[in-house]
Scaffold this motif. Structure first.
Motif, PDB file in Angstrom:
ATOM      1  N   MET A 288      45.058 -25.368 -20.015  1.00  0.00           N
ATOM      2  CA  MET A 288      44.425 -26.055 -21.134  1.00  0.00           C
ATOM      3  C   MET A 288      43.303 -25.157 -21.642  1.00  0.00           C
ATOM      4  O   MET A 288      42.497 -24.662 -20.866  1.00  0.00           O
ATOM      5  CB  MET A 288      43.871 -27.400 -20.638  1.00  0.00           C
ATOM      6  N   ASP A 289      43.279 -24.982 -22.941  1.00  0.00           N
ATOM      7  CA  ASP A 289      42.236 -24.125 -23.508  1.00  0.00           C
ATOM      8  C   ASP A 289      40.877 -24.824 -23.415  1.00  0.00           C
ATOM      9  O   ASP A 289      40.803 -26.050 -23.302  1.00  0.00           O
ATOM     10  CB  ASP A 289      42.580 -23.744 -24.952  1.00  0.00           C
ATOM     11  N   PRO A 290      39.795 -24.050 -23.438  1.00  0.00           N
ATOM     12  CA  PRO A 290      38.454 -24.638 -23.257  1.00  0.00           C
ATOM     13  C   PRO A 290      38.099 -25.720 -24.277  1.00  0.00           C
ATOM     14  O   PRO A 290      37.455 -26.714 -23.937  1.00  0.00           O
ATOM     15  CB  PRO A 290      37.518 -23.434 -23.391  1.00  0.00           C
ATOM     16  N   GLU A 291      38.522 -25.549 -25.523  1.00  0.00           N
ATOM     17  CA  GLU A 291      38.203 -26.541 -26.555  1.00  0.00           C
ATOM     18  C   GLU A 291      38.896 -27.880 -26.266  1.00  0.00           C
ATOM     19  O   GLU A 291      38.287 -28.945 -26.375  1.00  0.00           O
ATOM     20  CB  GLU A 291      38.634 -26.017 -27.922  1.00  0.00           C
ATOM     21  N   THR A 292      40.146 -27.818 -25.875  1.00  0.00           N
ATOM     22  CA  THR A 292      40.890 -29.033 -25.543  1.00  0.00           C
ATOM     23  C   THR A 292      40.309 -29.686 -24.301  1.00  0.00           C
ATOM     24  O   THR A 292      40.146 -30.905 -24.248  1.00  0.00           O
ATOM     25  CB  THR A 292      42.380 -28.717 -25.333  1.00  0.00           C
ATOM     26  N   ALA A 293      39.987 -28.875 -23.302  1.00  0.00           N
ATOM     27  CA  ALA A 293      39.380 -29.406 -22.077  1.00  0.00           C
ATOM     28  C   ALA A 293      38.076 -30.123 -22.394  1.00  0.00           C
ATOM     29  O   ALA A 293      37.789 -31.187 -21.831  1.00  0.00           O
ATOM     30  CB  ALA A 293      39.151 -28.283 -21.067  1.00  0.00           C
ATOM     31  N   GLU A 294      37.306 -29.577 -23.308  1.00  0.00           N
ATOM     32  CA  GLU A 294      36.046 -30.219 -23.679  1.00  0.00           C
ATOM     33  C   GLU A 294      36.300 -31.553 -24.379  1.00  0.00           C
ATOM     34  O   GLU A 294      35.589 -32.528 -24.144  1.00  0.00           O
ATOM     35  CB  GLU A 294      35.217 -29.299 -24.581  1.00  0.00           C
ATOM     36  N   ARG A 295      37.331 -31.639 -25.220  1.00  0.00           N
ATOM     37  CA  ARG A 295      37.685 -32.918 -25.861  1.00  0.00           C
ATOM     38  C   ARG A 295      38.056 -33.954 -24.806  1.00  0.00           C
ATOM     39  O   ARG A 295      37.642 -35.117 -24.884  1.00  0.00           O
ATOM     40  CB  ARG A 295      38.840 -32.730 -26.847  1.00  0.00           C
ATOM     41  N   VAL A 296      38.835 -33.543 -23.812  1.00  0.00           N
ATOM     42  CA  VAL A 296      39.218 -34.469 -22.736  1.00  0.00           C
ATOM     43  C   VAL A 296      37.972 -34.944 -21.996  1.00  0.00           C
ATOM     44  O   VAL A 296      37.812 -36.145 -21.738  1.00  0.00           O
ATOM     45  CB  VAL A 296      40.227 -33.804 -21.771  1.00  0.00           C
ATOM     46  N   ARG A 297      37.085 -34.022 -21.666  1.00  0.00           N
ATOM     47  CA  ARG A 297      35.846 -34.401 -20.970  1.00  0.00           C
ATOM     48  C   ARG A 297      35.033 -35.396 -21.793  1.00  0.00           C
ATOM     49  O   ARG A 297      34.515 -36.378 -21.262  1.00  0.00           O
ATOM     50  CB  ARG A 297      35.002 -33.160 -20.672  1.00  0.00           C
ATOM     51  N   GLU A 298      34.896 -35.146 -23.088  1.00  0.00           N
ATOM     52  CA  GLU A 298      34.118 -36.043 -23.954  1.00  0.00           C
ATOM     53  C   GLU A 298      34.715 -37.442 -23.988  1.00  0.00           C
ATOM     54  O   GLU A 298      33.978 -38.435 -23.966  1.00  0.00           O
ATOM     55  CB  GLU A 298      34.036 -35.470 -25.374  1.00  0.00           C
ATOM     56  N   ILE A 299      36.026 -37.519 -24.038  1.00  0.00           N
ATOM     57  CA  ILE A 299      36.678 -38.829 -24.058  1.00  0.00           C
ATOM     58  C   ILE A 299      36.448 -39.559 -22.748  1.00  0.00           C
ATOM     59  O   ILE A 299      36.117 -40.752 -22.728  1.00  0.00           O
ATOM     60  CB  ILE A 299      38.178 -38.676 -24.383  1.00  0.00           C
TER      61      ILE A 299
END
Length: 97
Positions: free
Chosen positions: A1-12
């Protein structure tokens, strides 16, 4: 998972309110991740600082190897657990940041 997508998952996951649960699939859909397994992988590798216990399987059951701790944390937040499962009549609402 790319860092940007991982950050979206974390935020959710961070946005899941106390006493609320989402399925891996719901988190994936909100984050635009094609597969719920990616959410599980992120939580297993880098989820210690996240409210990981609020993410369950689609059938309302906990992560097998962490079931006791996960259900205890959910009960402490007021989530009803019956026979090792959280019953949800409809998907929970979580605001995207």
């Amino acid at each position: 998972m790319d860092p940007e997508t991982a950050e979206r998952v974390r935020e959710i996951i961070l946005a899941i309110p106390v006493g609320t649960v989402l399925s891996y699939g719901e988190v994936a859909a909100l984050a635009g991740v094609p597969n719920a397994r990616h959410v599980g992988r992120l939580l297993s590798e880098d989820g210690q600082d996240l409210p990981w216990h609020r993410v369950l399987r689609a059938d309302g059951t906990p992560t097998p190897h962490l079931a006791a701790e996960q259900l205890a944390r959910l009960r402490a937040e007021g989530v009803t657990v019956v026979n090792g499962r959280v019953s949800r009549s409809q998907p929970q609402k979580v605001q995207k940041k």
